[in-house]
Design an enzyme around this catalytic site. Structure first.
Site, short mmCIF file in Angstrom:
data_model
loop_
_atom_site.label_atom_id
_atom_site.label_comp_id
_atom_site.label_asym_id
_atom_site.label_seq_id
_atom_site.Cartn_x
_atom_site.Cartn_y
_atom_site.Cartn_z
N LYS A 36 18.46 0.66 3.15
CA LYS A 36 17.11 1.01 2.71
C LYS A 36 17.25 2.00 1.56
O LYS A 36 18.25 2.70 1.46
CB LYS A 36 16.33 1.68 3.86
P1 NAD Z 1 2.41 -1.42 0.66
O1 NAD Z 1 2.78 -0.27 -0.18
O2 NAD Z 1 2.18 -2.74 0.03
O3 NAD Z 1 1.14 -1.05 1.56
C1 NAD Z 1 1.09 0.09 2.36
C2 NAD Z 1 -0.34 0.25 2.85
O4 NAD Z 1 -0.38 1.34 3.78
C3 NAD Z 1 -1.34 0.59 1.76
O5 NAD Z 1 -2.55 -0.06 2.01
C4 NAD Z 1 -1.51 2.10 1.89
O6 NAD Z 1 -2.73 2.58 1.39
C5 NAD Z 1 -1.44 2.22 3.40
N1 NAD Z 1 -1.15 3.58 3.84
C6 NAD Z 1 -0.29 4.48 3.32
N2 NAD Z 1 -0.38 5.64 3.97
C7 NAD Z 1 -1.32 5.47 4.93
C8 NAD Z 1 -1.86 6.32 5.93
N3 NAD Z 1 -1.44 7.57 6.06
N4 NAD Z 1 -2.81 5.81 6.74
C9 NAD Z 1 -3.23 4.53 6.60
N5 NAD Z 1 -2.75 3.68 5.68
C10 NAD Z 1 -1.81 4.15 4.85
O7 NAD Z 1 3.60 -1.52 1.76
P2 NAD Z 1 4.01 -2.79 2.62
O8 NAD Z 1 5.10 -3.49 1.91
O9 NAD Z 1 2.80 -3.53 3.04
O10 NAD Z 1 4.68 -2.08 3.89
C11 NAD Z 1 3.91 -1.65 5.00
C12 NAD Z 1 4.83 -1.46 6.21
O11 NAD Z 1 5.49 -2.70 6.51
C13 NAD Z 1 5.95 -0.43 6.02
O12 NAD Z 1 6.22 0.19 7.26
C14 NAD Z 1 7.14 -1.30 5.64
O13 NAD Z 1 8.38 -0.67 5.91
C15 NAD Z 1 6.90 -2.50 6.54
N6 NAD Z 1 7.55 -3.73 6.10
C16 NAD Z 1 7.35 -4.25 4.87
C17 NAD Z 1 7.96 -5.45 4.51
C18 NAD Z 1 7.70 -6.12 3.19
O14 NAD Z 1 8.16 -7.25 3.02
N7 NAD Z 1 6.99 -5.52 2.26
C19 NAD Z 1 8.81 -6.09 5.42
C20 NAD Z 1 9.00 -5.54 6.68
C21 NAD Z 1 8.36 -4.36 7.02
#
Ligand code: NAD
Length: 424
Positions: free
Chosen positions: A113
Site C-alpha cells: 500500500k
Molecule cells: P474515493 O476517494 O473514491 O472515495 C472515498 C469516499 O469517502 C468519498 O466520497 C469521500 O468523501 C468519503 N469520505 C472520506 N472521508 C469521509 C468521512 N470521514 N466520512 C464519510 N465519508 C468520507 O475512495 P475509494 O476508492 O472509493 O475507497 C473507499 C474505500 O474502499 C477505502 O477504504 C479503500 O481502501 C477501499 N477500497 C478501494 C478499492 C478501489 O478499487 N478503489 C478497492 C478495495 C478497497
C-alpha cells in the site's frame, strides 16, 4: 522460537488492529512460532519527501510512503491513498490486509500500500499531476511490474494512475502499462476495472442475501462514502433492484426512505465533487447513517468507523465491508456477541478491485484485451469460489466469517514463506 525486534515505526491504531487480527488468526490455526513474525511484519517500507511546485510559484514538500508487506508470493500489489490523515502505520496495516486479500482469492501477489499526506481537494489539477509524478519518480528504484504494482485507493483515480504510468515509462524509455493498474482504458486499463470493487461488493451482497433468504429487491441499503467504491456499489445494487435509502461523503449524508436516485447523485457529484446540497432527500449525519434501520449497511469510506458504541446500535442485517478495516477489534467482539448481523469481511467483500487489477496486469503483459463480459464473468467466478472457501472454513472450525477469511489468507502466505525457506 522466533524473536521479534521491531521499532515503534508502524505504531498506530490501524497497525495495532491489523496485528491483533493477525495474532487471533495465527492462534486459531496454531501457526508455528517460527513463521509468525516473518508473516506478520512488513517486508520493507520507503518514506519520501515529495517537493512540488505550486501554481503560485511556491514549493510545498509532502510526505509519502510505500509499504511492501509481502513479496514471497509474487509482486506486491496495493493502492495509493492521497488523504490528509495518512500515516505510515495506516499504510502498513492496509498493506497487511492486501496480503491476506490477494492470498484469500488466490492471486499471485503479495500485499502493498502507498500513501501521501495530502488533501487532494486542496490541489489544483496541475498540482495533483506534479505530486503523482513525483511520487512515482521517488518510487522508481523500488518498483516494477514484477516487483510492486500500485493501483488507485482513496483520493487517487484513473487519471493519477495514467500520470504514474507515463512517468515510469518515460524513465525506462518505452511504455510499461503493467506498472500500475486502474488506468484509463486508452492506456491499457481493463474493461470493468473502474466499477470492479463496487460490482464485487454488490455481487457478494446479493449472494449473502440469497443465503439469508432475503430478496435483493426487498432490501434497503445505506452506504457511507460515495467515491469510486460507494457509488459503484450503489449503482450495482440499485440495478439488482435494491432500494438505496442513504448515501454520504465527508460533507454529510442524504436520506430518502423512498429510495435515492443514484444516477442523479452520481451526476451531481461529477460536477459538484461532493454530495453537499444534493436535493435527493433529507440531510443525515454520517453517524446516523451507520445506525439507520436497513437491510444492508455498506461502509465504503474510512477505516475504524464502526466502533463498539456504533456496533451496539447497528440496525442492519448484513454488514458489507467495502472499506478496508471499517470495524475495530472491540466492535467485532460486540458483533460476535450480538450474533444477529452477518458480516462480509473486508478482505473478501472488496476483493473485486484487486481481482480486476490482476486481470488488467495480465492483459497488459499479453497485450491482448478482453471484453467487459469476460472480465465480469471471471470476476464473479473468483469471488464465488472465495466465498465458498470462507463459508467452508467458517463451518469446519466454527469461526466467525472474518476469522475464517483471515486464517485462509494468512495460512497461504505463511505456507509459501515456509516452502521458500529462510535465505541465506
Ligand atoms: P474515493 O476517494 O473514491 O472515495 C472515498 C469516499 O469517502 C468519498 O466520497 C469521500 O468523501 C468519503 N469520505 C472520506 N472521508 C469521509 C468521512 N470521514 N466520512 C464519510 N465519508 C468520507 O475512495 P475509494 O476508492 O472509493 O475507497 C473507499 C474505500 O474502499 C477505502 O477504504 C479503500 O481502501 C477501499 N477500497 C478501494 C478499492 C478501489 O478499487 N478503489 C478497492 C478495495 C478497497
Amino acid at each position: 522460537m522466533s524473536k521479534v525486534i521491531i521499532s515503534s515505526l508502524y505504531d498506530s491504531d490501524e497497525f495495532k488492529m491489523a496485528c491483533r487480527q493477525f495474532d487471533q488468526a495465527a492462534d486459531a490455526i496454531n501457526l508455528p512460532e517460527e513463521i509468525r513474525d516473518r508473516t506478520k511484519y512488513p517486508r520493507r517500507c520507503v518514506a519520501f519527501a515529495l517537493p512540488i511546485k505550486r501554481d503560485d510559484g511556491s514549493v510545498t514538500v509532502f510526505e509519502g510512503y510505500r509499504v511492501q508487506h509481502n513479496l514471497s508470493t509474487g509482486p506486491s500489489k496495493g493502492g495509493i491513498r492521497f488523504h490528509q490523515h495518512v500515516s505510515i502505520g495506516e499504510v502498513s496495516a492496509l498493506a497487511m490486509w492486501m496480503s491476506w486479500k490477494c492470498s484469500l482469492v488466490g492471486l499471485p501477489y503479495g500485499g502493498a500500500k502507498g500513501g501521501v499526506i495530502v488533501n487532494p481537494d486542496h490541489l489544483s489539477e496541475k498540482e495533483l499531476e506534479r505530486l503523482s509524478r513525483r511520487y512515482m519518480q521517488e518510487l522508481l528504484p523500488f518498483i516494477g511490474p514484477d516487483v510492486d504494482v500500485p493501483a488507485p485507493d482513496m483520493g487517487t483515480n484513473e487519471k493519477v494512475m495514467g500520470w504514474m504510468m507515463d512517468t515510469y515509462s518515460n524513465h525506462v524509455g518505452h511504455i510499461v502499462p503493467g506498472i500500475v493498474t486502474g488506468k484509463p482504458i486508452s492506456l491499457g486499463g481493463s474493461q470493468g476495472r473502474r466499477e470492479a470493487t463496487g460490482a464485487g461488493v454488490a455481487h457478494l451482497v446479493k449472494r449473502y442475501l440469497e443465503d439469508m433468504k432475503i430478496s435483493v429487491n426487498k432490501a434497503t441499503v445505506a452506504i457511507q462514502g460515495f467515491g469510486n467504491v460507494g457509488s459503484e456499489t450503489a449503482l450495482a445494487l440499485a440495478n439488482y433492484g435494491a432500494k438505496i435509502i442513504a448515501i454520504s461523503d465527508w460533507t454529510g449524508g442524504i436520506y430518502n426512505a423512498k429510495g435515492i436516485d443514484v444516477q442523479k447523485a452520481v451526476k451531481y457529484v461529477q460536477y459538484q465533487r461532493v454530495l453537499k446540497d444534493f436535493d435527493g432527500g433529507e440531510a443525515i449525519s454520517n453517524e446516523d447513517l451507520l445506525t439507520l434501520k436497513c437491510t444492508v449497511l455498506v461502509p465504503a469510506a474510512l477505516q475504524r468507523v464502526i466502533t463498539p458504541g456504533i456496533a451496539a446500535k447497528l440496525q442492519c442485517k448484513l454488514l458489507a465491508e467495502a472499506a478496508n478495516g471499517p470495524t475495530t477489534n472491540q466492535a467485532d467482539k460486540v458483533l460476535d456477541k450480538r450474533g444477529d448481523i452477518e458480516v462480509i469481511p473486508d478482505v473478501l467483500c472488496n476483493a473485486g478491485g484487486v481481482i480486476v487489477s490482476y486481470f488488467e496486469w495480465l492483459q497488459n503483459r499479453a497485450n491482448y484485451y478482453w471484453e467487459r463480459d469476460e472480465v465480469m464473468t471471471k470476476l464473479f467466478k473468483i469471488l464465488d469460489k472465495a466465498k465458498d472457501s470462507v463459508e467452508a472454513q467458517k463451518r469446519k472450525f466454527k469461526f466467525s466469517r472474518r476469522l475464517a477469511a483471515q486464517t485462509l489468507g494468512i495460512e497461504r502466505v505463511a505456507s509459501a514463506k515456509q516452502s521458500r525457506g529462510l535465505f541465506p
